[in-house]
Design an enzyme around this catalytic site. Structure first.
Site, mmCIF file in Angstrom:
data_model
loop_
_atom_site.group_PDB
_atom_site.id
_atom_site.type_symbol
_atom_site.label_atom_id
_atom_site.label_comp_id
_atom_site.label_asym_id
_atom_site.label_seq_id
_atom_site.Cartn_x
_atom_site.Cartn_y
_atom_site.Cartn_z
ATOM 1 N N TYR A 104 32.976 37.272 -46.583
ATOM 2 C CA TYR A 104 32.575 36.622 -45.339
ATOM 3 C C TYR A 104 32.028 37.652 -44.350
ATOM 4 C CZ TYR A 104 32.738 33.943 -41.021
ATOM 5 O OH TYR A 104 32.403 33.335 -39.838
ATOM 6 N N LYS A 106 28.132 37.851 -43.075
ATOM 7 C CA LYS A 106 27.753 37.666 -41.671
ATOM 8 C C LYS A 106 27.035 38.915 -41.132
ATOM 9 C CE LYS A 106 29.008 33.431 -41.280
ATOM 10 N NZ LYS A 106 28.050 32.358 -40.996
#
Length: 184
Positions: A162, A166
């Protein structure tokens, strides 16, 4: 003066990915309150039914499209369907995203890593690639908003995939802004 009138999006078409609920729904609601025509996507029938009911309850005439953002053909078809139904997309909000279960780099499987990157990076890339083609052809151009998180700038308490995805999204956003800032 009504605050929303200062931010008029009257006549604009906004595509918000992952706007069946949560942050995406709130963004769509705010844009609709400013006059934008709303398009959003879902992958599943259950979420689509729930989303259409929620939009109707808020008095928003949104159009939902089945689209897996990790499939470029789906994205291209969705954009064509939106143009047919609502007009040319003026605003793209890449909101669709997934977490990785807070897994550390030593614990995450290759399959889960690839899935997180497919949704959080490839999906926005496919949508941006198509939106840029459309927007550069318009006299009024358009706007692209990519929803990242604190994980996109700091090594957050989220999982490795994650956080890395990002960071990649933030980098892609900065590069796209730079590349098209002075176009024609």
């Amino acid at each position: 003066m009504d605050m929303m009138k200062q931010f008029s999006l009257e006549g604009k078409v906004a595509l918000i990915t992952g706007a069946a609920y949560g942050i995406g729904f709130a963004i769509a609601e705010a844009y609709a309150n400013c006059g934008a025509k709303i398009a959003f996507n879902c992958r599943g029938e259950k979420h689509m039914e729930e989303a259409m009911k929620a939009y109707a309850e808020k008095g928003i005439d949104a159009k939902g499209y089945y689209c897996d953002v990790t499939n470029e053909e789906d994205v291209v078809k969705m954009v064509a369907d939106i143009e047919r139904d609502l007009g040319t997309i003026d605003i793209l909000v890449n909101n669709a995203g997934i977490m990785d279960g807070f897994e550390a780099i030593g614990d995450i499987s290759d399959e889960r890593w690839d899935q997180v990157f497919a949704v959080n990076v490839k999906g926005p890339m496919f949508a941006m690639r198509k939106a840029v083609q459309v927007m550069l052809g318009q006299k009024t151009r358009g706007n692209i908003v990519n929803v990242a998180s604190i994980g996109g700038t700091n090594g957050a308490r989220a999982g490795a995939a994650y956080t890395a995805s990002k960071h990649a999204l933030v980098g892609m956003t900065e590069n796209t802004g730079y590349m098209y800032a002075h176009e024609g």
